[in-house]
Motif scaffolding. Structure first.
Motif, PDB file in Angstrom:
ATOM      1  N   ARG A 255      33.846  45.084  34.686  1.00 28.25           N
ATOM      2  CA  ARG A 255      34.557  44.902  35.433  1.00 28.25           C
ATOM      3  C   ARG A 255      35.971  43.913  35.293  1.00 28.25           C
ATOM      4  O   ARG A 255      36.066  43.527  34.183  1.00 28.25           O
ATOM      5  N   ASN A 256      35.810  42.548  36.329  1.00 28.87           N
ATOM      6  CA  ASN A 256      37.604  42.934  35.676  1.00 28.87           C
ATOM      7  C   ASN A 256      38.732  42.711  34.861  1.00 28.87           C
ATOM      8  O   ASN A 256      38.909  42.407  33.946  1.00 28.87           O
ATOM      9  N   GLY A 257      38.761  44.292  35.219  1.00 25.84           N
ATOM     10  CA  GLY A 257      40.178  44.609  34.770  1.00 25.84           C
ATOM     11  C   GLY A 257      39.888  45.646  33.007  1.00 25.84           C
ATOM     12  O   GLY A 257      40.913  45.317  32.450  1.00 25.84           O
TER      13      GLY A 257
ATOM     14  N   ASP B 256      34.276  47.102  40.038  1.00 26.32           N
ATOM     15  CA  ASP B 256      36.009  46.494  40.829  1.00 26.32           C
ATOM     16  C   ASP B 256      36.520  47.639  40.823  1.00 26.32           C
ATOM     17  O   ASP B 256      36.578  48.637  39.816  1.00 26.32           O
ATOM     18  N   ASP B 257      37.918  47.577  41.190  1.00 25.78           N
ATOM     19  CA  ASP B 257      39.058  48.471  41.349  1.00 25.78           C
ATOM     20  C   ASP B 257      39.917  47.914  40.378  1.00 25.78           C
ATOM     21  O   ASP B 257      40.787  49.313  39.738  1.00 25.78           O
ATOM     22  N   ASP B 258      39.796  46.826  39.008  1.00 27.94           N
ATOM     23  CA  ASP B 258      40.743  47.137  38.554  1.00 27.94           C
ATOM     24  C   ASP B 258      40.559  47.305  37.185  1.00 27.94           C
ATOM     25  O   ASP B 258      40.791  47.585  36.102  1.00 27.94           O
ATOM     26  N   SER B 259      39.228  48.141  36.857  1.00 28.78           N
ATOM     27  CA  SER B 259      38.621  48.561  35.083  1.00 28.78           C
ATOM     28  C   SER B 259      38.668  49.941  35.440  1.00 28.78           C
ATOM     29  O   SER B 259      39.505  50.588  36.538  1.00 28.78           O
TER      30      SER B 259
END
Length: 433
Positions: free
Chosen positions: A315-317, A347-350
Motif C-alpha cells: 500500500r501507499n506506493g 491502492d493504485d500506487d503500489s
C-alpha cells in the motif's frame, strides 16, 4: 565496456574500505577465493538480469544511509514466549553478555572468528563453498563480498535432535551501522534443528547463511525482519540437501526501505524436500518500501519436492518483487516442483513485479508456477461489512487470510501462531495510527 569498468571501479572503492579478518590458512583461502570471484563479477547494477527490478545502489555505495532507530519497546520481542537458546548481535557484533550459554544437547555452537582461528574445524568444509556453488548460473556478488569480508557470525552443527530452537537476535543501535554477518549451519545425518532469526540488525545489513543438511536431516528456519522503517538489507541463504532430508524456511518482512532476500537451494539427494515461503507487508507512507524475494531451486536428484509460496501486501506506493526459478536437471525424474507468488495491492500506487521461471531437462516431472496480482475482494469485504465489521477491520481480516497460506508452511504451530499474533498486533496499531 563502460558498464563493466564502472562495476569494477565501484568494487575497488568498496573493498578499499574493508579489512579482511584474520584466520587460519583454510579461512584465508576461502576468503581470497571469494574475493577473486567478486573481482570477476564486479558489483551489481540495474543492468544485471537479476537486478533489473531492484536498484542495488544503496547496498553497494560507500556511504551508509542513516536509518533512524525504531522504538518497539511497547511490545514483547517476538518468540519471547518460546523456550529457545538466544544468541544476540548488536549492529553486527556478537554480544556474549546478552546471549545464553551456547552449550546445548544435540548442537555445537561457536563464534565464526573462533572457528576460523582453529587449524581443524568442521566449518572449513562448508565456509564459502556453498556460496561458491550458488554463483552458477547466476552471479551473486554481494554474497561473495560477504564471504570475503564477513566480520562476525556463528557456526552451528546439529549432531542430534536439538533440545530447543536456536534464536539469532539482531539489535540495531547505531543509525549508521554497516553489518556483514556470515553463518554456517551443518545438520548431520538424522539430526534436526530449528533456527529462529529476528531483528533489523543494522542500518545496512549483508548476511549470508550456508546450510548443509545431510541424509535424513531436518532443518527448519523462521525469521522476522525488523520494523525499522529506514533499514536496508541483502540476505542470502545457500542450502544443499542430502537424501530424504527436509528443509523449511519462512520469512516475515515488515517495513524497511529496501530488502532483498535470496534463497539458493540444491536438492542433491533422492527424496529430499525444500519448502520456502515468505510474507511481506509493505507500506510506503512513512518511508519508501521495496521488497525483493529472489529464489533459485535446483533439482539434481530423483523424487524430490520443492515448494515456493510468497505473499505480499502493498500500500501507499510500496513495491514488491518476486523472482523464482525451478531448474530440473537431466536425470532428476519424478520431480515435484510448485511455485506461487501473489500480491494484494491496497491502492493504485503500489506495484508488484514477478518473474516466475521453469527450466526442465527431465521428462517425468510435475512442475507448475503461477503469479497473481489483485485488489481486495470486494465481495468478501461486503460480506463482512454487512455483518457489522468496520471497513478497516474487515480489510485487515482479509489481509491475514491472504497471508496465511504462506504462514502454514511453518512446521511448528507454536511459531506459526506467534507470527499470526504479531501480524494482528501490527495491523491493529496501524489502524489506531
Amino acid at each position: 565496456m563502460a558498464v563493466a569498468q564502472t562495476k569494477q571501479d565501484l568494487l575497488e572503492s568498496r573493498i578499499g574500505t574493508l579489512a579482511m579478518p584474520e584466520g587460519k590458512a583454510w579461512a584465508k583461502t576461502a576468503r581470497h577465493a571469494a574475493l577473486a570471484r567478486l573481482r570477476v563479477m564486479g558489483m551489481p547494477n540495474r543492468r544485471d538480469e537479476y537486478w533489473k527490478y531492484t536498484d542495488p545502489t544503496s547496498l553497494t555505495q560507500l556511504a551508509v544511509q542513516r536509518a533512524a532507530l525504531h522504538d518497539d519497546s511497547d511490545e514483547a520481542p517476538i518468540f519471547s514466549g518460546i523456550d529457545r537458546l538466544q544468541l544476540v548481535f548488536v549492529d553486527g557484533v556478537f554480544d556474549p553478555a546478552q546471549s545464553d550459554d551456547p552449550a546445548m544437547a544435540g548442537v555445537e555452537i561457536m563464534r565464526l572468528s573462533d572457528a576460523m582461528a582453529m587449524d581443524l574445524h568442521w566449518a572449513r568444509d562448508y565456509y564459502g563453498l556453498l556460496e561458491a556453488d550458488g554463483q552458477t548460473p547466476v552471479a551473486r556478488p554481494l554474497a561473495a563480498l560477504n564471504t570475503a569480508f564477513a566480520t562476525d557470525g556463528v557456526v552451528i552443527r546439529a549432531t542430534g535432535a536439538a533440545a530447543k530452537p536456536v534464536s539469532l537476535i539482531y539489535l540495531h543501535r547505531d543509525p549508521t551501522s554497516d553489518a556483514i554477518l556470515h553463518h554456517v549451519v551443518r545438520v548431520e545425518s538424522g539430526a534436526s534443528l530449528t533456527l529462529l532469526e529476528n531483528g533489523p540488525a543494522a542500518a545496512r545489513f549483508n548476511k549470508v547463511m550456508e546450510v548443509s543438511v545431510a541424509d535424513d536431516g531436518d532443518f527448519h528456519h523462521v525469521r522476522t525482519q525488523g520494523r525499522d522503517h529506514e533499514r536496508r538489507a541483502a540476505t542470502h541463504v545457500f542450502a544443499r540437501l542430502g537424501a530424504r532430508s527436509q528443509y523449511k524456511s519462512f520469512t516475515l518482512t515488515a517495513n524497511g526501505v529496501l530488502t532483498r532476500n535470496e534463497h539458493v537451494i540444491a536438492l542433491t539427494g533422492d527424496d529430499a524436500s525444500a519448502h520456502v515461503a515468505g510474507a511481506a507487508l509493505g507500506d510506503g507512507e512513512n518511508a519508501a518500501f521495496h521488497h525483493d524475494d529472489t529464489v533459485f531451486i535446483t533439482h539434481d536428484a530423483e523424487r524430490c519436492e520443492s515448494r515456493q509460496v510468497f505473499k505480499k501486501v502493498l500500500r501507499n506506493g510500496a513495491v514488491g518483487v518476486f523472482q523464482g526459478k525451478i531448474l530440473v536437471k537431466p536425470g532428476a525424474q519424478k520431480t515435484d516442483g510448485y511455485q506461487i507468488s501473489q500480491s494484494l495491492l491496497l491502492d493504485d500506487d503500489s506495484v508488484f513485479l514477478a518473474k516466475p521461471e521453469l527450466e526442465i531437462y527431465a521428462d517425468d516431472v510435475s512442475c507448475s508456477h503461477g503469479s497473481t496480482t489483485g485488489a481486495i475482494d470486494e465481495t468478501a469485504l461486503f460480506y463482512l461489512r454487512a455483518r457489522g465489521v468496520p471497513r478497516d477491520i474487515a480489510t485487515d481480516l482479509l489481509v491475514l487470510a491472504f497471508i496465511d497460506e504462506a504462514i502454514t508452511e511453518i512446521a511448528d504451530e507454536r511459531l506459526a501462531e506467534d507470527i499470526r499474533h504479531r501480524l494482528e498486533l501490527w495491523l491493529g496499531r496501524r489502524r489506531q495510527g
